[in-house]
Design a protein around this motif. Structure first.
Motif, short mmCIF file in Angstrom:
data_model
loop_
_atom_site.label_atom_id
_atom_site.label_comp_id
_atom_site.label_asym_id
_atom_site.label_seq_id
_atom_site.Cartn_x
_atom_site.Cartn_y
_atom_site.Cartn_z
N SER A 18 0.83 -1.20 0.00
CA SER A 18 0.00 0.00 0.00
C SER A 18 0.87 1.26 0.00
O SER A 18 0.63 2.19 -0.77
CB SER A 18 -0.93 -0.03 1.21
N ARG A 80 -5.97 7.42 0.68
CA ARG A 80 -5.76 6.47 1.79
C ARG A 80 -7.09 6.07 2.43
O ARG A 80 -7.28 4.93 2.80
CB ARG A 80 -4.85 7.08 2.85
N ILE A 83 -8.87 3.60 0.25
CA ILE A 83 -8.28 2.26 0.40
C ILE A 83 -8.82 1.60 1.66
O ILE A 83 -9.28 0.45 1.63
CB ILE A 83 -6.74 2.33 0.42
N ASP A 89 -9.56 -1.56 -4.65
CA ASP A 89 -8.76 -2.70 -4.16
C ASP A 89 -7.34 -2.60 -4.71
O ASP A 89 -7.00 -1.67 -5.44
CB ASP A 89 -9.43 -4.03 -4.52
N PHE A 90 -6.51 -3.56 -4.35
CA PHE A 90 -5.11 -3.51 -4.75
C PHE A 90 -4.95 -3.60 -6.27
O PHE A 90 -4.08 -2.94 -6.84
CB PHE A 90 -4.29 -4.59 -4.04
N LEU A 93 -5.63 -0.23 -7.61
CA LEU A 93 -4.49 0.68 -7.40
C LEU A 93 -3.43 0.46 -8.48
O LEU A 93 -2.86 1.42 -9.00
CB LEU A 93 -3.89 0.48 -6.01
#
Length: 193
Positions: A18, A80, A83, A89-90, A93
């Protein structure tokens, strides 16, 4: 006990990811140097429930990524927070980072992207393996070669594990170990990271 330790390792890995992706997104927004409208992107990587409310993204004075939104209760939100609220989600990103790399900057500044090359090698003077000769003819006493990362962007000299160098004349990225050219970056970042 092993399961708890494994979960803690996984959490630490996700937190590291992250932070790294936020850092990379911040670098792209610094390169772009302006607000990026979500409509400029090829698609919206945010979750379906919130994507219609995310209008733009930018950096604030503290280099935090701010999203301009049309939510009923707020007009801006930290990335942030999105997230932690699971609004992206990842994979989203990662998509966002790739999408930002395609956005032209404020004064036409393009992203730093390495174009892979195969089968090219630089040479060196017969008596001196340190005296490189690039495919373009550049040598250390002309424009020179400088330590770089996998994208051809300059890094702080003296890093342990440093083995990639960029030709300052043509942008070729060279693996010091075997003198192979791994790619060319015609628009590298010239500030040491």
């Amino acid at each position: 006990m092993k399961r708890i330790k494994g979960i803690n390792v996984l959490k630490a890995g996700l937190l590291d990811f992250s932070e790294e992706i936020i850092y990379s997104l911040t670098c792209e927004l610094q390169r772009i140097s302006r607000k990026v409208e979500i409509a400029e992107l090829k698609f919206n990587p945010f979750n379906e429930e919130v994507s219609i409310y995310i209008e733009a993204m930018r950096l604030d004075a503290n280099s935090e990524i701010i999203l301009d939104t049309s939510f009923a209760d707020t007009t801006e939100k930290l990335l942030r927070s999105c997230i932690s609220d699971l609004e992206i989600d990842f994979f989203g990103l990662i998509d966002l980072l790739e999408l930002l790399k395609g956005v032209e900057g404020k004064n036409g500044v393009l992203p730093s992207i390495l174009k892979p090359v195969t089968g090219e090698y630089i040479t060196h003077e017969q008596q001196d393996r340190e005296l490189w000769v690039c495919v373009c003819g550049n040598m250390p006493n002309y424009n020179g070669f400088y330590a770089c990362d996998e994208d051809g962007d300059l890094i702080e000299p003296g890093n342990e594990g440093e083995y990639l160098y960029r030709c300052e004349y043509c942008g070729r990225v060279i693996n010091e170990r075997d003198h192979q050219v791994i790619g060319i970056n015609l628009n590298p970042n010239n500030e040491e990271g």
